[in-house]
Design a protein around this motif. Structure first.
Motif, PDB file in Angstrom:
ATOM      1  N   LYS A 122      -5.979   9.192  -6.272  1.00 56.51           N
ATOM      2  CA  LYS A 122      -4.919   9.784  -7.092  1.00 56.51           C
ATOM      3  C   LYS A 122      -5.084   9.377  -8.558  1.00 56.51           C
ATOM      4  CE  LYS A 122       0.047   9.312  -7.761  1.00 56.51           C
ATOM      5  NZ  LYS A 122       1.294   8.804  -7.204  1.00 56.51           N
ATOM      6  N   VAL A 123      -5.364   8.073  -8.767  1.00 51.46           N
ATOM      7  CA  VAL A 123      -5.574   7.605 -10.144  1.00 51.46           C
ATOM      8  C   VAL A 123      -6.717   8.376 -10.785  1.00 51.46           C
ATOM      9  CG1 VAL A 123      -6.395   5.655 -11.512  1.00 51.46           C
ATOM     10  CG2 VAL A 123      -4.647   5.306  -9.786  1.00 51.46           C
ATOM     11  N   GLN A 124      -7.829   8.509 -10.064  1.00 52.21           N
ATOM     12  CA  GLN A 124      -8.986   9.210 -10.634  1.00 52.21           C
ATOM     13  C   GLN A 124      -8.661  10.664 -10.933  1.00 52.21           C
ATOM     14  OE1 GLN A 124     -11.931   8.452  -7.612  1.00 52.21           O
ATOM     15  NE2 GLN A 124     -12.798   6.782  -8.815  1.00 52.21           N
ATOM     16  N   ARG A 125      -7.955  11.290  -9.982  1.00 61.26           N
ATOM     17  CA  ARG A 125      -7.668  12.711 -10.135  1.00 61.26           C
ATOM     18  C   ARG A 125      -6.713  12.959 -11.304  1.00 61.26           C
ATOM     19  NH1 ARG A 125      -4.562  17.059  -7.068  1.00 61.26           N
ATOM     20  NH2 ARG A 125      -2.895  15.569  -7.355  1.00 61.26           N
ATOM     21  N   GLU A 126      -5.677  12.105 -11.397  1.00 64.44           N
ATOM     22  CA  GLU A 126      -4.647  12.361 -12.411  1.00 64.44           C
ATOM     23  C   GLU A 126      -5.076  11.923 -13.800  1.00 64.44           C
ATOM     24  OE1 GLU A 126      -1.809  13.933 -11.988  1.00 64.44           O
ATOM     25  OE2 GLU A 126      -2.169  14.243  -9.848  1.00 64.44           O
ATOM     26  N   ILE A 127      -5.818  10.811 -13.882  1.00 63.04           N
ATOM     27  CA  ILE A 127      -6.114  10.256 -15.202  1.00 63.04           C
ATOM     28  C   ILE A 127      -7.513  10.613 -15.677  1.00 63.04           C
ATOM     29  CG2 ILE A 127      -6.315   8.142 -16.545  1.00 63.04           C
ATOM     30  CD1 ILE A 127      -4.273   6.876 -14.807  1.00 63.04           C
ATOM     31  N   ILE A 128      -8.504  10.409 -14.809  1.00 62.07           N
ATOM     32  CA  ILE A 128      -9.877  10.415 -15.312  1.00 62.07           C
ATOM     33  C   ILE A 128     -10.496  11.811 -15.280  1.00 62.07           C
ATOM     34  CG2 ILE A 128     -12.184   9.503 -14.907  1.00 62.07           C
ATOM     35  CD1 ILE A 128     -10.707   6.961 -13.888  1.00 62.07           C
ATOM     36  N   PHE A 129     -10.393  12.471 -14.122  1.00 63.68           N
ATOM     37  CA  PHE A 129     -11.044  13.773 -14.022  1.00 63.68           C
ATOM     38  C   PHE A 129     -10.074  14.891 -14.377  1.00 63.68           C
ATOM     39  CE2 PHE A 129     -13.452  11.028 -11.092  1.00 63.68           C
ATOM     40  CZ  PHE A 129     -14.648  11.074 -11.761  1.00 63.68           C
ATOM     41  N   TRP A 179       4.138   6.866 -10.250  1.00 67.91           N
ATOM     42  CA  TRP A 179       3.533   7.678 -11.307  1.00 67.91           C
ATOM     43  C   TRP A 179       3.315   6.889 -12.580  1.00 67.91           C
ATOM     44  CZ3 TRP A 179       1.122  12.077 -10.547  1.00 67.91           C
ATOM     45  CH2 TRP A 179       1.391  12.766  -9.368  1.00 67.91           C
ATOM     46  N   ASP A 180       3.912   5.690 -12.643  1.00 66.64           N
ATOM     47  CA  ASP A 180       3.630   4.777 -13.754  1.00 66.64           C
ATOM     48  C   ASP A 180       2.345   4.022 -13.380  1.00 66.64           C
ATOM     49  OD1 ASP A 180       3.455   2.565 -15.381  1.00 66.64           O
ATOM     50  OD2 ASP A 180       5.602   2.248 -15.490  1.00 66.64           O
ATOM     51  N   TYR A 181       1.306   4.190 -14.202  1.00 66.06           N
ATOM     52  CA  TYR A 181      -0.006   3.664 -13.828  1.00 66.06           C
ATOM     53  C   TYR A 181       0.028   2.151 -13.579  1.00 66.06           C
ATOM     54  CZ  TYR A 181      -5.051   2.792 -14.181  1.00 66.06           C
ATOM     55  OH  TYR A 181      -6.328   2.391 -13.945  1.00 66.06           O
ATOM     56  N   LYS A 182       0.695   1.412 -14.500  1.00 64.36           N
ATOM     57  CA  LYS A 182       0.702  -0.040 -14.330  1.00 64.36           C
ATOM     58  C   LYS A 182       1.533  -0.465 -13.120  1.00 64.36           C
ATOM     59  CE  LYS A 182       0.520  -2.895 -17.979  1.00 64.36           C
ATOM     60  NZ  LYS A 182       0.979  -3.490 -19.257  1.00 64.36           N
ATOM     61  N   THR A 184       0.979   6.175 -23.566  1.00 65.80           N
ATOM     62  CA  THR A 184       1.829   6.343 -22.383  1.00 65.80           C
ATOM     63  C   THR A 184       1.162   5.701 -21.168  1.00 65.80           C
ATOM     64  OG1 THR A 184       2.893   7.932 -20.942  1.00 65.80           O
ATOM     65  CG2 THR A 184       0.794   8.587 -21.849  1.00 65.80           C
ATOM     66  N   ARG A 185       2.007   5.368 -20.150  1.00 72.61           N
ATOM     67  CA  ARG A 185       1.415   4.960 -18.888  1.00 72.61           C
ATOM     68  C   ARG A 185       1.844   5.903 -17.780  1.00 72.61           C
ATOM     69  NH1 ARG A 185       4.729  -0.521 -19.465  1.00 72.61           N
ATOM     70  NH2 ARG A 185       6.004   0.112 -17.708  1.00 72.61           N
ATOM     71  N   ASP A 186       2.459   7.014 -18.147  1.00 73.96           N
ATOM     72  CA  ASP A 186       2.897   7.981 -17.156  1.00 73.96           C
ATOM     73  C   ASP A 186       1.703   8.846 -16.754  1.00 73.96           C
ATOM     74  OD1 ASP A 186       4.107   9.803 -15.588  1.00 73.96           O
ATOM     75  OD2 ASP A 186       5.560  10.498 -17.068  1.00 73.96           O
ATOM     76  N   MET A 187       1.353   8.805 -15.463  1.00 73.28           N
ATOM     77  CA  MET A 187       0.156   9.508 -15.016  1.00 73.28           C
ATOM     78  C   MET A 187       0.316  11.028 -15.099  1.00 73.28           C
ATOM     79  SD  MET A 187      -0.698   6.918 -11.946  1.00 73.28           S
ATOM     80  CE  MET A 187      -1.734   7.964 -10.977  1.00 73.28           C
ATOM     81  N   GLY A 202       0.814  -1.213   0.000  1.00 75.70           N
ATOM     82  CA  GLY A 202       0.000   0.000   0.000  1.00 75.70           C
ATOM     83  C   GLY A 202       0.846   1.260   0.000  1.00 75.70           C
ATOM     84  N   LEU A 203       1.863   1.284   0.886  1.00 75.51           N
ATOM     85  CA  LEU A 203       2.661   2.511   0.994  1.00 75.51           C
ATOM     86  C   LEU A 203       3.465   2.763  -0.269  1.00 75.51           C
ATOM     87  CD1 LEU A 203       3.912   2.398   4.686  1.00 75.51           C
ATOM     88  CD2 LEU A 203       2.053   3.742   3.702  1.00 75.51           C
ATOM     89  N   LEU A 204       4.006   1.675  -0.872  1.00 75.31           N
ATOM     90  CA  LEU A 204       4.812   1.882  -2.085  1.00 75.31           C
ATOM     91  C   LEU A 204       3.937   2.295  -3.262  1.00 75.31           C
ATOM     92  CD1 LEU A 204       7.415  -0.995  -1.865  1.00 75.31           C
ATOM     93  CD2 LEU A 204       7.781   1.426  -1.534  1.00 75.31           C
ATOM     94  N   ALA A 205       2.661   1.905  -3.244  1.00 75.38           N
ATOM     95  CA  ALA A 205       1.795   2.253  -4.380  1.00 75.38           C
ATOM     96  C   ALA A 205       1.548   3.749  -4.459  1.00 75.38           C
ATOM     97  CB  ALA A 205       0.471   1.496  -4.261  1.00 75.38           C
TER      98      ALA A 205
END
Lengths: 151, 512
Positions: B443-450, B301-304, B372-375, B294-297
Motif C-alpha cells: 500500500k505504501v509503495q502504491r500510494e506514495i512511490i509508484f 493513511w498517515d504515513y508515519k 504532508t504525511r497524508d498518503m 499488523g491489522l491496525l497498520a
C-alpha cells in the motif's frame, strides 16, 4: 507595587541570607551529617524562589539572571562529570583519588565534598529555572489563550 | 583505559556542554552532537569481538559497588544505538533547521543517547532504572519538541503512561531488593538461583516482581496491550526522533531490559518455578502485538502512523523469537533450538532497528519535500525524489520479509524455531501476519512511490545530500545484513545469543 506586601518583603529580605547560609551548610557538611548536594541545593533554590514570590520575577532575576542560572546548571553537571574523570588517574572512573583526611573534619572523605558542591550548583540553578519557567510560562500562555478566544 | 564508561560519559558531557556553549555559539549543538555520536559509533563498531568485561566504578568490587558490564548482548545494542544515533544526527543537521531552540534539541538528543547507553551497559538494577528514566524523560520532551497542540498531547500521553511503567519497574526493583538483599544483577541472579530454585521454592514476591517488570518493560517496548502511547508519540516527534524512538529506544529500554532481567536475573530453567508462566506471557504479548499492530497498520493513511503501528507488530516478532527461546529453556527442551529462536529474535531486533529508522528518516525526507504525511495526497514520488523512493522501497521490501533482504532471514529463522518448538498455531499466525506486513507496505509503495505524480508531490524536489546520505548508508546496512550474514553478521549476533543464554557465565563475569 509589584510582589507581595511590605511586611512579606521585609521579612523575606531578612531571612533569605540565612536560608542560603543554611543551604550552604547542608551542602558543605553533607559527608558528615545528614544532607548533601541535593538537599542543600533545594534549600538554596528555595531562597531564590522566596525572593521571586515576594518581589516578583524581576528582582529575583536581578539576583540570579536566567542566563547565569543556565550556565551554572550545565557547569554543575559538567563539574560532577569532571570529578568522575579525575578518578581515571587512579585507574577507574569515579575512583576516590583525593586524600580521605581525618574523620569528621570538614576537609575529609575525598571527592564526596567537591561532588556535593557540584550537585548543589546543578540542583539549585535548575530548580530555580524550573520555577521561573512556570512563573513566566503561565502568564504567557494565559494571555495567548485569551487572545485565541477573542479571535 | 577500558572504554565502557565512555559510552555514558561522552554523550552526558556533550549534553551539558551544548546548552552552555549554545549561549555564545549557535552551532554548538550540531558540532558537538555530530562529533560525539561519530566517536561513539566508531567506538561501538570497534568493540565488535572484544572480550566481555565488567568495569568496577570507582574501583569498588561488584556486590558493593556499581558494575558496568560489556558482553556480547551489550555490544549488539551499543552498535545499533550509536550507529543509528550518528546517522540521525547527520540527518538532523539539515532537517531540524525548520525548528527553533536547536541547542536544546541536541542536548536532549545526547541525554537520550546517554540514557540508552547507560541502560545497556549497566550491571545494576537501580542504575538500569536511573538511565531508563534519563532516556525516557529526554524522549518525552523530544516528542513534544514541535510544541503544537497534538505534539504536546502525544508527549503528555507518553509521559503519563511512561511514568506508570517506571513506577512498576521501580516497585519490582524494590521487591527484588527486599527478597535478595542486593541490587547488582549478577548477585541477585546468584541469590535467586541458589535460594529459590527447586520444586515449589519460588518466592511469591519474586513472581510479583517478575509480573511488574514484564508490565513495565512491555510498556516501554510498546507491546500490545501496553502500546497506546506509541501510535501518537512516534508520528508526532520530529523525524530523526521518530527514527530513534522506533529504531532503538523501544528496544534498548524495553526488549533489552526484558532480556537482561528475565534471562539473567530470574533465569529460564526447569528448576525455577514460574519461568514457564513468564515465557508463556512473553509469547502471548508477542502474538498479540504481531496481530494487533499488523491489522491496525493496514487502515492508516498517515504515513508515519502506519510506520508506528508497524513497529508494534515487528517488535512482536522480536519478542516471539525471544519468548519461544525462553519457553524452550524453561521446559528443559534442546538448547540448540532455544539458541535458534533467540538468534532469530536478536537478528530481527537489529534488522528492525536499521530498516525502521530508515523508513522514519525517509518519511521525514518526504514530509520535508512535500509538506504532508497524508498518503492520500501523494503519488508518483519516484519521479520527483528517486533516491528517497529507492531507499524507501528497499526498506519496505526488507521489513515485509522479501528475500534476499535482511528482514526475510530473521523472520525465517524465527518461524523455523517456532515450528520446531511445535507452536503450530502461533507459527500460522506469524506467517499470515508476515503477509499482512507485505500488504501494507505494498500500500505504501502504491500510494506514495509508484503511480502518476499527483497532489503534494507535484512541487516536491529531491532532498539535499546531507539528508539522503544517511538514508543510503542505512539502506546499504539493510541489504548487507541480509546478504553478508555469513561474513560478519555472526560476529555480532552469535556472541549476543551466547551471552543471553548463559546466565551462569554472566554471574561469573561480574562477580569473578
Amino acid at each position: 507595587m509589584k510582589g507581595m506586601s511590605l511586611i512579606v518583603k521585609t521579612i523575606s529580605d531578612f531571612v533569605v541570607g540565612f536560608i542560603i547560609i543554611f543551604g550552604a551548610y547542608i551542602v558543605l557538611y553533607g559527608h558528615l551529617t545528614p544532607g548533601g548536594g541535593f538537599a542543600g541545593g533545594v534549600i538554596i533554590a528555595s531562597a531564590f524562589i522566596l525572593l521571586m514570590l515576594a518581589h516578583g520575577k524581576d528582582v529575583a532575576f536581578s539576583k540570579l539572571g536566567e542566563r547565569a542560572a543556565h550556565i551554572l546548571d550545565s557547569a554543575g553537571a559538567l563539574a560532577f562529570l569532571l570529578i568522575g574523570w579525575v578518578g581515571v588517574v587512579g585507574g577507574y572512573f569515579f575512583m576516590n583519588v583525593f586524600g580521605r583526611g581525618e574523620q569528621f573534619r570538614l576537609l575529609s572523605s575525598g571527592m564526596i565534598l567537591p561532588g556535593n558542591i557540584a550537585i548543589a550548583f546543578k540542583v539549585a540553578s535548575s530548580l530555580f529555572l524550573v520555577f521561573s519557567a512556570l512563573a513566566v510560562f503561565r502568564r504567557r500562555s494565559f494571555r495567548s489563550m485569551i487572545e485565541g478566544e477573542l479571535r | 583505559m577500558n572504554p565502557v564508561p565512555l559510552f555514558v560519559a561522552i554523550p552526558l558531557g556533550a549534553a551539558f556542554l551544548i546548552p552552555m556553549l549554545g549561549i555564545w555559539w549557535k552551532k554548538s549543538g550540531e558540532a558537538l552532537a555530530a562529533l560525539s555520536t561519530a566517536t561513539l559509533a566508531v567506538m561501538a563498531i570497534l568493540s565488535i569481538g572484544s572480550t566481555a568485561v565488567a568495569y568496577h566504578m570507582g574501583g569498588w568490587a561488584p556486590p558493593v559497588g556499581i558494575a558496568l558490564v560489556s558482553d556480547g548482548l551489550t555490544v549488539l545494542l551499543l552498535i545499533a544505538v550509536n550507529v543509528i544515533a550518528f546517522l540521525c544526527i547527520i540527518f538532523s543537521l539539515k532537517y531540524m533547521t525548520a525548528y527553533s531552540g536547536l541547542p536544546k534539541y541536541y542536548s536532549l538528543f545526547m541525554l537520550m543517547v546517554a540514557g540508552m547507553n547507560g541502560v545497556v551497559v549497566s550491571g545494576d538494577l537501580f542504575n538500569l532504572y536511573v538511565f531508563l528514566e534519563v532516556a525516557s524523560i529526554a524522549s518525552y520532551a523530544l516528542v513534544a519538541f514541535g510544541t503544537e497542540a497534538d505534539e504536546l498531547e502525544a508527549g503528555f500521553k507518553y509521559l503519563v503512561l511512561g511514568s506508570v511503567a517506571s513506577v512498576m519497574i521501580l516497585f519490582a526493583i524494590g521487591t527484588v531488593y527486599a527478597v535478595t538483599g542486593t541490587l547488582n544483577m549478577a548477585d541477585a541472579a546468584r541469590e535467586i538461583s541458589t535460594r529459590f530454585s527447586g520444586a515449589g521454592a519460588m518466592n511469591p514476591a519474586l513472581l510479583l516482581a517478575a509480573a511488574m517488570f514484564l508490565m513495565g518493560f512491555s510498556l516501554k517496548a510498546a507491546l500490545v496491550p501496553f502500546h497506546a502511547w506509541l501510535p501518537d508519540a512516534h508520528p508526532s516527534a520530529p523525524a530523526p526522533i521518530s527514527a530513534m524512538l522506533s529504531g532503538v529506544v523501544i528496544k534498548s529500554l524495553g526488549i533489552y531490559a526484558i532480556c537482561r532481567v528475565f534471562f539473567h536475573v530470574f533465569g529460564f530453567d526447569p528448576n525455577v518455578m514460574g519461568s514457564v508462566i513468564l515465557a508463556n506471557s512473553m509469547i502471548w504479548l508477542a502474538v498479540l502485538s504481531i496481530v494487533v499492530g499488523g491489522l491496525l497498520a493496514i487502515g492508516q493513511w498517515d504515513y508515519k502512523r502506519l510506520l508506528a503501528y508497524s513497529s508494534i507488530g515487528q517488535v512482536g516478532y522480536v519478542m516471539l523469537g525471544l519468548g519461544v527461546g525462553a519457553r524452550v529453556l524453561a521446559t528443559g527442551g534442546p538448547r540448540s533450538l532455544a539458541a535458534l529462536a533467540i538468534l532469530g529474535g536478536l537478528f530481527h531486533l537489529v534488522n528492525h532497528a536499521f530498516f525502521k529508522s530508515l523508513l522514519f528518516l525517509s518519511s521525514g525526507a518526504i514530509q520535508h519535500a512535500t509538506g504532508t504525511r497524508d498518503m492520500k495526497q501523494m503519488g508518483g514520488l519516484r519521479e520527483k525524489m528517486p533516491i528517497t523512493s529507492a531507499v524507501t522501497n528497499l526498506a519496505a521490501l526488507s521489513i515485509s520479509g522479501v528475500p534476499p533482504f535482511s528482514g526475510f532471514w530473521s523472520k525465517l529463522i524465527i518461524l523455523i524455531a517456532v515450528v520446531k518448538a511445535e507452536h503450530y498455531v502461533i507459527a500460522g499466525i506469524a506467517i499470515v501476519m508476515a503477509f499482512v506486513t507485505l500488504a501494507y507496505y505494498v500500500k505504501v509503495q502504491r500510494e506514495i512511490i509508484f503511480g502518476s505524480v499527483r497532489g503534494a508531490v507535484e512541487r516536491a524536489k529531491e532532498v539535499p545530500a546531507a539528508m539522503y546520505v544517511p538514508l543510503i548508508i542505512l539502506a546499504i546496512v539493510c541489504v548487507g545484513f541480509g546478504l553478508l550474514y555469513p561474513v560478519f553478521g555472526y560476529r555480532i549476533l552469535e556472541p549476543a545469543r551466547d551471552a543471553l543464554m548463559n546466565s551462569a557465565e554472566y554471574v561469573k563475569l561480574v562477580l569473578g
